[in-house]
Design an enzyme around this catalytic site. Structure first.
Site, PDB file in Angstrom:
ATOM      1  N   ASN A   9       0.878  -1.177   0.000  1.00  0.00           N
ATOM      2  CA  ASN A   9       0.000   0.000   0.000  1.00  0.00           C
ATOM      3  C   ASN A   9       0.915   1.226   0.000  1.00  0.00           C
ATOM      4  OD1 ASN A   9      -1.784   2.051   0.410  1.00  0.00           O
ATOM      5  ND2 ASN A   9      -2.463   1.394   2.454  1.00  0.00           N
ATOM      6  N   TRP A  10       1.036   1.829  -1.172  1.00  0.00           N
ATOM      7  CA  TRP A  10       1.952   2.969  -1.298  1.00  0.00           C
ATOM      8  C   TRP A  10       1.394   4.241  -0.672  1.00  0.00           C
ATOM      9  CZ3 TRP A  10       3.949   2.602  -7.097  1.00  0.00           C
ATOM     10  CH2 TRP A  10       4.874   1.554  -7.177  1.00  0.00           C
ATOM     11  N   LYS A  11       0.109   4.214  -0.324  1.00  0.00           N
ATOM     12  CA  LYS A  11      -0.537   5.428   0.223  1.00  0.00           C
ATOM     13  C   LYS A  11      -0.271   6.597  -0.728  1.00  0.00           C
ATOM     14  CE  LYS A  11      -0.288   3.287   4.704  1.00  0.00           C
ATOM     15  NZ  LYS A  11      -0.189   3.383   6.146  1.00  0.00           N
ATOM     16  N   HIS A  94      -9.629   1.287   4.743  1.00  0.00           N
ATOM     17  CA  HIS A  94      -8.351   1.466   5.451  1.00  0.00           C
ATOM     18  C   HIS A  94      -8.571   2.438   6.618  1.00  0.00           C
ATOM     19  CE1 HIS A  94      -4.254   2.637   6.345  1.00  0.00           C
ATOM     20  NE2 HIS A  94      -3.884   1.519   5.760  1.00  0.00           N
ATOM     21  N   GLU A  96      -6.912   4.824   7.643  1.00  0.00           N
ATOM     22  CA  GLU A  96      -6.699   6.247   7.304  1.00  0.00           C
ATOM     23  C   GLU A  96      -7.932   6.821   6.619  1.00  0.00           C
ATOM     24  OE1 GLU A  96      -2.927   5.636   5.350  1.00  0.00           O
ATOM     25  OE2 GLU A  96      -2.071   5.127   7.307  1.00  0.00           O
ATOM     26  N   GLU A 166      -5.433  -4.736  10.579  1.00  0.00           N
ATOM     27  CA  GLU A 166      -4.441  -3.683  10.758  1.00  0.00           C
ATOM     28  C   GLU A 166      -4.746  -2.896  12.033  1.00  0.00           C
ATOM     29  OE1 GLU A 166      -2.449  -2.593   6.708  1.00  0.00           O
ATOM     30  OE2 GLU A 166      -4.072  -1.223   7.124  1.00  0.00           O
ATOM     31  N   GLY A 172       2.440   2.544  10.740  1.00  0.00           N
ATOM     32  CA  GLY A 172       3.422   3.630  10.621  1.00  0.00           C
ATOM     33  C   GLY A 172       4.113   3.985  11.923  1.00  0.00           C
ATOM     34  N   SER A 212       3.444  -1.884  10.396  1.00  0.00           N
ATOM     35  CA  SER A 212       4.889  -1.955  10.653  1.00  0.00           C
ATOM     36  C   SER A 212       5.507  -3.305  10.271  1.00  0.00           C
ATOM     37  CB  SER A 212       5.193  -1.585  12.114  1.00  0.00           C
ATOM     38  OG  SER A 212       4.789  -0.254  12.382  1.00  0.00           O
ATOM     39  N   GLY A 233       2.895  -1.007   4.290  1.00  0.00           N
ATOM     40  CA  GLY A 233       2.946   0.410   3.940  1.00  0.00           C
ATOM     41  C   GLY A 233       4.371   0.860   3.690  1.00  0.00           C
ATOM     42  N   GLY A 234       4.963   1.522   4.676  1.00  0.00           N
ATOM     43  CA  GLY A 234       6.286   2.134   4.545  1.00  0.00           C
ATOM     44  C   GLY A 234       7.346   1.237   3.919  1.00  0.00           C
TER      45      GLY A 234
HETATM   46  P1  13P Z   1       2.976   0.592   7.667  1.00  0.00           P
HETATM   47  O1  13P Z   1       3.493  -0.689   7.069  1.00  0.00           O
HETATM   48  O2  13P Z   1       3.704   1.807   7.167  1.00  0.00           O
HETATM   49  O3  13P Z   1       2.867   0.509   9.154  1.00  0.00           O
HETATM   50  O4  13P Z   1       1.466   0.767   7.113  1.00  0.00           O
HETATM   51  C1  13P Z   1       0.595  -0.295   7.204  1.00  0.00           C
HETATM   52  C2  13P Z   1      -0.623   0.015   6.405  1.00  0.00           C
HETATM   53  O5  13P Z   1      -1.378   0.905   6.743  1.00  0.00           O
HETATM   54  C3  13P Z   1      -0.858  -0.777   5.196  1.00  0.00           C
HETATM   55  O6  13P Z   1      -2.140  -0.565   4.692  1.00  0.00           O
END
Ligand code: 13P
Length: 255
Positions: A9-11, A94, A96, A166, A172, A212, A233-234
Site C-alpha cells: 500500500n503505497w498510500k 483502510h 486512514e 491492521e 506507521g 509496521s 505500507g512504509g
Molecule cells: P505501515 O506498514 O507503514 O505501518 O502501514 C501499514 C498500512 O497501513 C498498510 O495498509
C-alpha cells in the site's frame, strides 16, 4: 490451501518515474514462488503499474473507490474505471480512510458490495485503536467491523475476498503487533465469518496482517496458522525491501 498474498500500500507516495523504476527493479529482484503480489499505488499511477505488473505476474490494487458506477461525484473514482485500468484488487475501509476522511462501516459495506458487482476483489481493512485495545475491546470492535461490512453478501463472494487486520496503533508506528496477538485476532475474524456464513467460507478467506511489517518481522506473522499474508505500507516503498519480504515468504512456502 490458501495462497499467500503480499500487498504493497503505497498510500500517497511516488511519482510516475519513481513507480516505473520501482516496477522494473522489483521484477529484477523477485524470486516468486506460489504467492500473489499486489501493488496498490495512488489512483493516477494505476494504469502504469497494471501495465508493468501484467508483464511480471504482479497484480494491481486501488487504495479506495466510490460505490457508484458513474455520475456527478466530483473527485471520486468508480469501480468501472478501476476495471477499465485492469485493476484486480481494491483496499476498502483502510483506517486512514476511516479516521482522516470519516468513512463509516456503512459506507465500507456499500463499497464492498460495489467491488463484487464489478468483479474486483476487496481487501477489507479492520482494526482497533490503541484506546480500544487497552479497554479490552479489540475482538468486539473487529467482529463488528467484519459483521457490518459483510452483511448481505453471497458466500461465494466472501470466500474469495481478503481481510486485512491492521491495528491502528501499529500503522506507521514501528510498533508491530506480535505474531501471536495478530493470529488471535485473525482467528476471531474467521470465527465471525463462520458464524455469518459457514466454516468453509471462513477457511477459504485470506487474512493479512498489516502494521509496521518489514523484512525482519514478516515471517513472524506468516508462520501463524491464521495469517495468509501482509499489507505493507512504509516498507513497500523501496523495491529491494519489498522484494526481500516476498522472497522470504516464497522461500518458506517452497520448503
Ligand atoms: P505501515 O506498514 O507503514 O505501518 O502501514 C501499514 C498500512 O497501513 C498498510 O495498509
Amino acid at each position: 490451501m490458501r495462497t499467500p498474498i503480499i500487498a504493497a500500500n503505497w498510500k500517497m507516495h511516488k511519482t510516475t518515474g519513481e513507480a516505473q523504476d520501482f516496477m522494473h527493479e522489483l521484477a529484477g529482484l523477485l524470486n516468486k514462488g506460489n504467492l500473489e503480489v499486489v501493488i496498490c499505488p495512488p489512483f493516477p499511477l494505476l494504469g502504469l503499474v497494471a501495465e508493468a505488473g501484467s508483464k511480471y505476474g504482479i497484480f494491481t490494487g486501488a487504495q479506495n473507490m466510490y460505490w457508484e458506477t458513474e455520475g456527478a461525484y466530483t473527485g471520486e473514482v468508480s469501480p468501472l474505471l478501476l476495471k477499465d485500468l485492469n485493476v484486480t484488487f481494491v483496499i476498502i475501509g483502510h483506517s486512514e480512510r476511516r479516521h482522516l476522511f470519516g468513512e463509516t462501516d456503512q459506507q465500507v459495506a456499500r463499497k464492498i458490495k460495489a467491488a463484487f458487482a464489478h468483479n474486483l476483489t476487496p481487501i477489507l481493512c479492520v482494526g482497533e485503536t490503541l484506546q480500544q485495545r487497552q479497554a479490552g475491546e479489540t475482538m468486539a470492535v473487529v467482529s463488528e467491523q467484519v459483521n457490518v461490512a459483510l452483511t448481505g453478501l453471497d458466500p461465494s463472494q466472501v470466500r474469495r475476498m481478503i481481510i486485512a487486520y491492521e491495528p491502528v496503533w501499529a500503522i506507521g508506528s514501528g510498533l508491530a503487533a506480535t505474531g501471536k496477538d495478530a493470529n488471535e485476532v485473525a482467528a476471531q475474524i474467521r470465527k465471525t465469518v463462520a458464524e455469518m456464513f459457514s466454516l468453509k467460507v471462513a477457511r477459504d478467506i485470506r487474512i493479512q496482517y498489516g502494521g509496521s511489517v518489514k523484512p525482519e518481522n514478516i515471517m513472524e506473522f506468516m508462520q501463524e496458522a491464521e495469517i495468509d499474508g501482509a499489507l505493507v505500507g512504509g516498507a513497500s516503498l523501496a523495491a529491494d525491501k519489498f522484494a526481500a519480504m516476498i522472497n522470504r515468504v516464497a522461500g518458506e512456502a517452497v520448503s
